[in-house]
Design a protein around this motif. Structure first.
Motif, PDB file in Angstrom:
ATOM      1  N   LYS A 143      -8.310  26.706   5.393  1.00 49.96           N
ATOM      2  CA  LYS A 143      -7.554  25.759   4.571  1.00 49.96           C
ATOM      3  C   LYS A 143      -8.509  24.999   3.660  1.00 49.96           C
ATOM      4  N   GLY A 144      -8.109  24.844   2.402  1.00 47.90           N
ATOM      5  CA  GLY A 144      -8.936  24.134   1.435  1.00 47.90           C
ATOM      6  C   GLY A 144      -9.822  25.025   0.599  1.00 47.90           C
ATOM      7  N   THR A 145      -9.928  26.315   0.957  1.00 48.21           N
ATOM      8  CA  THR A 145     -10.769  27.234   0.192  1.00 48.21           C
ATOM      9  C   THR A 145     -10.191  27.431  -1.204  1.00 48.21           C
ATOM     10  N   LYS A 146     -11.049  27.300  -2.226  1.00 47.59           N
ATOM     11  CA  LYS A 146     -10.613  27.565  -3.597  1.00 47.59           C
ATOM     12  C   LYS A 146     -10.556  29.068  -3.812  1.00 47.59           C
ATOM     13  N   LEU A 147      -9.468  29.528  -4.400  1.00 46.14           N
ATOM     14  CA  LEU A 147      -9.257  30.957  -4.558  1.00 46.14           C
ATOM     15  C   LEU A 147      -9.905  31.459  -5.845  1.00 46.14           C
ATOM     16  N   THR A 148     -11.115  31.949  -5.682  1.00 44.80           N
ATOM     17  CA  THR A 148     -11.873  32.558  -6.761  1.00 44.80           C
ATOM     18  C   THR A 148     -11.457  34.025  -6.902  1.00 44.80           C
ATOM     19  N   PRO A 149     -11.889  34.709  -7.963  1.00 47.90           N
ATOM     20  CA  PRO A 149     -11.592  36.148  -8.053  1.00 47.90           C
ATOM     21  C   PRO A 149     -12.059  36.932  -6.828  1.00 47.90           C
ATOM     22  N   ALA A 150     -13.240  36.579  -6.296  1.00 47.38           N
ATOM     23  CA  ALA A 150     -13.740  37.268  -5.108  1.00 47.38           C
ATOM     24  C   ALA A 150     -12.838  37.014  -3.905  1.00 47.38           C
ATOM     25  N   ALA A 151     -12.380  35.762  -3.740  1.00 43.80           N
ATOM     26  CA  ALA A 151     -11.490  35.438  -2.616  1.00 43.80           C
ATOM     27  C   ALA A 151     -10.161  36.179  -2.737  1.00 43.80           C
ATOM     28  N   ILE A 152      -9.661  36.279  -3.972  1.00 44.59           N
ATOM     29  CA  ILE A 152      -8.399  36.991  -4.191  1.00 44.59           C
ATOM     30  C   ILE A 152      -8.562  38.474  -3.856  1.00 44.59           C
ATOM     31  N   GLY A 153      -9.688  39.064  -4.279  1.00 43.14           N
ATOM     32  CA  GLY A 153      -9.954  40.453  -3.944  1.00 43.14           C
ATOM     33  C   GLY A 153     -10.063  40.669  -2.450  1.00 43.14           C
ATOM     34  N   TYR A 154     -10.702  39.735  -1.766  1.00 47.40           N
ATOM     35  CA  TYR A 154     -10.868  39.815  -0.309  1.00 47.40           C
ATOM     36  C   TYR A 154      -9.513  39.771   0.386  1.00 47.40           C
ATOM     37  N   LEU A 155      -8.649  38.830  -0.017  1.00 51.47           N
ATOM     38  CA  LEU A 155      -7.327  38.728   0.606  1.00 51.47           C
ATOM     39  C   LEU A 155      -6.498  39.976   0.325  1.00 51.47           C
ATOM     40  N   ALA A 156      -6.599  40.485  -0.900  1.00 55.31           N
ATOM     41  CA  ALA A 156      -5.859  41.703  -1.228  1.00 55.31           C
ATOM     42  C   ALA A 156      -6.320  42.869  -0.359  1.00 55.31           C
ATOM     43  N   SER A 157      -7.620  42.918  -0.051  1.00 54.62           N
ATOM     44  CA  SER A 157      -8.146  44.001   0.792  1.00 54.62           C
ATOM     45  C   SER A 157      -7.622  43.913   2.217  1.00 54.62           C
TER      46      SER A 157
END
Length: 392
Positions: A143-157
């Motif tokens: 909770k609180g993590t800013k969703l960067t492009p890398a974070a979005i890619g990680y969640l999508a994976s």
């Protein structure tokens, strides 16, 4: 009239985190912050995975192996390897349970169906174990993590398609003045093109705040009251430009009073931007910025930016400040602290000409603001200056 430090502290104390939640698709969640911890729904990788192109081996005491097949990325079959057998394998492909090492293709010799490795290979070499990144049920992002492009890619994976995030504030921009004309229309005598709304909208978009509406109100008291009442009710923040001074046709201050907006401060000892108003009505924040464009933008970066970060529950609420060596001389007029438009490069800063609060051309070139305290009048070359870095 209060000091800059007092004004900043009041903004920080008044602005509160929104803490409202909304659901976004992963691909549209960029720059938002997670309002809930995400636990991984799968192991990642979800199977033993080859780290490179090469050959999967069932190790034995010889350097030669019998080549019996192939597995590429996406294959679902599970060849069974006996000791001394190998298969061709590619990066990302599932490693059969009966294989216990992968040798990179550059380190083997192939003669028909016989594979010879150059050196013995240690067990589990070049195999990514199941769940190496994250195991099912473990925290993927807190909770609180800013969703960067890398974070979005990680969640999508991980197969995550929707996320619950903290809502960003809805913001209304109001410009006041009978003299303002929209770009594209004929500019008659006595009129000027309106630019503050486009400028501030762009600044907000650059900071990833997209829920922005633009409104125009004439220099008329009743219309000003009506417009302010409407936008305050519908938005988390209202930013007004112009109409906050004490002229005969400046109605913003009186209208805010009628609407029971609590004045937190009005007028700051600074240049540009002295006639700055900040207040709130319950949890709604209201800024009334000077009408001069450079003054309005300076106040936006010095104060509105802080309020926005507080509303997003960020710890770092102010723009970064660095110490820089001056490349120019400058003489400050008056006793007010001053924000000077400047260009910062590699530890040095150049104060630009044209520091008037109406000079947009100078601001268009700037990537920084130099802060000059009230007790400093003359700046010399190589003086160390406090420099605020503007968002790029």
């Amino acid at each position: 009239m209060i000091s800059i430090e007092e004004a900043i502290n009041i903004v920080k104390a008044t602005a509160k985190p929104l803490l409202q939640k909304t659901v976004k698709t992963v691909e549209k969640s960029g720059s938002y912050s997670l309002s809930e911890t995400i636990y991984s729904p799968i192991n990642m990788p979800p199977f033993r995975q080859s780290a490179m192109d090469g050959y999967a081996l069932h190790l034995h005491n010889n350097l030669t192996y019998k080549l019996i097949g192939e597995v590429k990325a996406g294959d679902a079959h599970q060849p069974h390897l006996k000791p001394g057998e190998a298969i061709r394998i590619f990066t990302g492909a599932p490693v059969p349970d009966s294989a216990n090492a992968v040798v990179m293709q550059e380190k083997v010799l192939i003669n028909e169906n016989t594979l010879t490795i150059q050196n013995r290979v240690a067990e589990n070499t070049n195999i990514r174990p199941e769940g190496e990144q994250v195991k099912k049920g473990d925290i993927a992002l807190a909770k609180g993590t800013k969703l960067t492009p890398a974070a979005i890619g990680y969640l999508a994976s991980l197969g995550v398609s929707n996320v619950t995030v903290f809502k960003k504030p809805s913001i209304a921009l109001i410009t006041t003045g009978n003299e303002l004309v929209e770009a594209g229309k004929t500019l008659s005598y006595g009129k000027i093109y309106e630019s503050n709304s486009k400028m501030l909208q762009s600044a907000l978009y650059n900071l990833k705040f997209y829920d922005v509406s633009i409104h125009k109100v004439e220099d008329n008291y009743n219309k000003t009251v009506s417009k302010l009442k409407s936008v305050i009710a519908k938005n988390d923040m209202v930013i007004i430009t112009g109409g906050i001074s004490v002229g005969d046709y400046d109605f913003v201050g009186k209208a805010l009073t009628e609407l029971n907006v609590v004045e937190r401060f009005y007028k700051v000892k600074q240049k540009p931007g002295k006639p700055l108003f900040f207040g709130n009505k319950e949890d709604k924040l209201i800024f009334a910025l000077p009408g001069n464009p450079a003054a309005a933008l300076t106040c936006f970066y010095a104060y509105v930016y802080i309020a926005l970060q507080k509303m997003m529950d960020k710890e770092d609420t102010e723009l970064p400040r660095v110490k820089a060596k001056s490349l120019t001389q400058f003489t400050k007029n008056g006793d007010r602290p001053q924000f000077l438009k400047a260009i910062y490069t590699n530890g040095h800063v150049e104060i630009l000409e044209g520091q008037s609060s109406a000079m947009q051309q100078t601001f268009a070139l700037a990537n920084a603001l130099v802060f000059v305290p009230e007790d400093i009048t003359n700046i010399k070359i190589n003086d160390t200056l406090e420099t605020m870095l503007l968002p790029v």
